[in-house]
Design an enzyme around this catalytic site. Structure first.
Site, mmCIF file in Angstrom:
data_model
loop_
_atom_site.group_PDB
_atom_site.id
_atom_site.type_symbol
_atom_site.label_atom_id
_atom_site.label_comp_id
_atom_site.label_asym_id
_atom_site.label_seq_id
_atom_site.Cartn_x
_atom_site.Cartn_y
_atom_site.Cartn_z
ATOM 1 C CB ILE A 107 3.524 6.472 1.602
ATOM 2 C CG1 ILE A 107 3.632 7.410 0.398
ATOM 3 C CG2 ILE A 107 2.996 7.188 2.826
ATOM 4 C CD1 ILE A 107 2.276 7.927 -0.096
ATOM 5 N N GLY A 109 3.578 5.148 -19.289
ATOM 6 C CA GLY A 109 3.773 3.935 -18.483
ATOM 7 C C GLY A 109 3.122 4.004 -17.117
ATOM 8 C CE LYS A 116 -2.123 0.371 -4.117
ATOM 9 N NZ LYS A 116 -1.894 1.395 -5.162
ATOM 10 C CB VAL A 151 -0.927 0.054 1.235
ATOM 11 C CG1 VAL A 151 -1.810 1.295 1.186
ATOM 12 C CG2 VAL A 151 -1.775 -1.194 1.333
#
Lengths: 429, 429
Positions: A133, A184, A202, A129
């Protein structure tokens, strides 16, 4: 410490690259060298590019499974069945596991956690997730003194990139998607992103950790961004909002709401200025009040950062012989409730029949459902266009609006309806 | 697990309150009850308010020190000498320590860490920087695979509140300070905040962890906000900037720059929209690219959140008998270099003599020091006012500007100079 990596695509090669490029600092911090002994790679090109040599590359999982020197397996292949099989077998052999596989954790998390606990090994998945971060560790460990009120995030970079382009450069959805694909940012088949499936996985994971109750993918209501038109963005702008694809897990009195959907957010809110492919998570909890984590939600090296963070934590546990001593605790049972039962402001766009009574009928129908209207706008109609009505409501339940609209549709007064949740005051949705 | 808390002011009482209010969830997560056995409190009022009873309150540190049941001491008193004494004695008795004391860690960190290691106990201090924002753990543990390029933050809520009020409500510095004091955001003696000492301590701590080299308070150049005038704010606004009190730790080729100073930040930068008493830290590192953590940088319960996070980590280590196994590693020696040797854009405000040659003299002096000027503005002079010149430079070193200005002052062409660092592109300062 000797480790193996399964898969050497974007995620796996990033992990190799980072472990090699920062090897000496990582060894100093971990107190020992982290050696990549084997990488399972179908095509070794990316593995060579990442700095591995031929002796490190293998094509059989059994070779890794049966290597007793390997105490940690990093699953970076994605997909469900084979990845699950590899993870379970590795843990049963006493190997610790790191995975970046959000699909798997969101669907088979419970079985994986139980197998880890049974076998006294660690399972970590920070990379699943939010890319770089470290939101999982923050929720699970660092904020563990808090009672969480909600976790709300922009958890998908592709859709945030598309929405940013539609907003800032006035591109249409199709133009913005094409640009994301060319760069991309979007997969050749972008469905999982644009339909909201990726952020739904997530938020299921974050909700499970935040509320200490297993939440699975099928409990998340999810709606993507494919139906957002430039005119929606214009309306948002006009009223001081930004449209973001928001993933939300909110708890109130033991009931959880879980959704991914486009939401009108006030321009002044911290999430409103999260642009391009950046991700962010806002956490509201009793002790910290409000917190936001912001950063790269995807990409080879950011994801590798999270994997290496997990590697170091497991290295410490291996060296102190304490693996498996910090299992995930899902001691709560919470009820996931329907998304349309929560209170929120809404933006409702109605195509109404071009009759003198239409406006009166609409407002009457809303009043009957006790929906209080905050602002109403009827833009001047251009030729051959349907009459358009934009209503922003005070706080109400979505099901009330649905019920009002249904009655109007029966009366043929309303032709088309589009509705967005609108977070005027996020605190008490 | 039985713990003691030294001090029951804002921080100590917050920790008590949180441990009591979320006791059952915390026990489930920690796998055992966390019992507050003793609180050292001079005046017990706040302790009673936090939910403690008389039997828990004591007035002698020795009572805590000699209680072998107490395995963890939370130092929440502040100050240097007595706090240091208590921490060292506790560790020598085999007790683990948590402290929120940034002054102490920034000054005596090395001695404290060494004592902890020698005695096989944990020392944690998440609450010392960023209140409820878990920035220490994120830097030390979760991003430990990264090489840090810089850590930059708004680390003081009082000054950020004052600057926000000056910006949004056009208050003067004195008016904004008075308001901050009335609201309890500023201490009766606000010096440590407004002169930048408080954020200087915090950035010294973050730099030590990020660069794995002890950085002490006296190595941080620090400048406060007392000289900021409304007209400075106006100039910033005019050019698309916001003035923030920025704490920066930046590494380049083994050299570290450490400062706290007011900086012009572009409005689009994530830190620019951190307002009121909120804090935020931006981290730039090789794997994650850019990340920001944002939240409550002070306050009783946010700080308590960080303390309880540390309590849970230490509880786990106590139960697995692994305290002291994860010491801070300061294996690097880095050179802290002078703040005026780094490259940056600058905003220079000059009061110049009202002579025809002044402008020419200034630009010539700047050219002689190879300072390239990006924009120059000479606002129309009002009666009895000095002629004002505002220059924004391209990237240069502060010492070059200082040298140019010194020459101009000798020629009596320049009467007064004021200079701000200006982060046009933060990447390569």
């Amino acid at each position: 410490m000797k480790i193996a990596i399964l898969g050497c695509g974007t995620v796996g090669s990033g992990a190799c690259k980072l472990l090699i490029q920062n090897a000496s600092e990582i060894a100093k911090r971990a107190g020992e060298e982290i050696v990549i002994k084997k990488v399972l790679a179908r095509t070794p090109k990316k593995a060579y590019d990442a700095g591995l040599d031929k002796s490190q590359i293998c094509t059989s999982f059994e070779e890794i499974l049966n290597d007793d020197e390997i105490s940690l397996v990093i699953e970076a292949m994605g997909g469900i069945d084979f990845a699950y099989d590899c993870i379970i077998k590795s843990m049963e052999k006493g190997k610790n596991v790191i995975t970046a596989n959000k699909d798997l954790i969101a669907i088979k998390g419970k079985e994986i956690f139980e197998t880890a606990e049974r076998n006294n090994v660690d399972i970590m998945f920070e990379a699943s997730v939010g890319g770089g971060i470290p939101v999982i560790g923050v929720i699970k460990n660092m904020l563990c003194g808090n009672k969480f009120s909600y976790i709300m995030g922009i958890l998908n970079g592709t859709t945030n990139y598309i929405l940013t382009k539609m907003d800032k450069e006035r591109l249409s959805y199709d133009e913005a998607l094409a640009e994301a694909m060319a760069l991309g940012y979007a997969e050749p088949d972008p469905t999982a992103d644009v339909e909201g499936l990726d952020p739904a996985r997530k938020i299921a994971i974050l909700a499970s950790l935040g509320f200490n109750a297993i939440c699975t993918l099928d409990e998340v209501y999810s709606e993507g961004i494919t139906k957002i038109e430039s005119s929606d963005i214009d309306i948002a702008k006009h009223y001081g909002y930004v449209i973001k694809l928001v993933a939300l897990a909110k708890e109130k009195n033991g009931e959880i709401v879980l959704f991914v959907r486009p939401v009108f957010i006030p321009k002044s809110h911290p999430l409103a200025s999260v642009n391009d492919s950046f991700n962010a998570v806002v956490i509201k909890a009793d002790a910290i009040d409000e917190m936001m984590l912001y950063g790269r939600g995807a990409g080879s090296l950011p994801t590798a950062s999270s994997i290496v963070g997990d590697v170091m934590a497991i290295a410490k546990n291996i060296s102190t012989k304490t693996t498996g001593k910090d299992p995930y605790k899902f001691y709560n049972t919470k009820k996931v409730v329907s998304v349309n039962s929560i209170d929120s402001n809404f933006v409702v766009r109605l195509d109404i029949a071009d009759e003198p009574n239409s406006l009166a009928n609409v407002t009457k129908a809303f009043a009957k459902e006790n929906i209080s209207i905050k602002t109403i706008l009827q833009p001047i109609k251009e030729e051959n266009q349907a009459s358009n009505l934009i209503i922003i409501t005070h706080k109400t339940k979505e099901k009330n609006i649905e019920s009002a609209v249904q009655k109007l549709q029966n009366s043929e007064c309303v032709r088309k309806v589009k509705m967005f949740m609108c977070f005027d005051s996020i605190d008490d949705i």
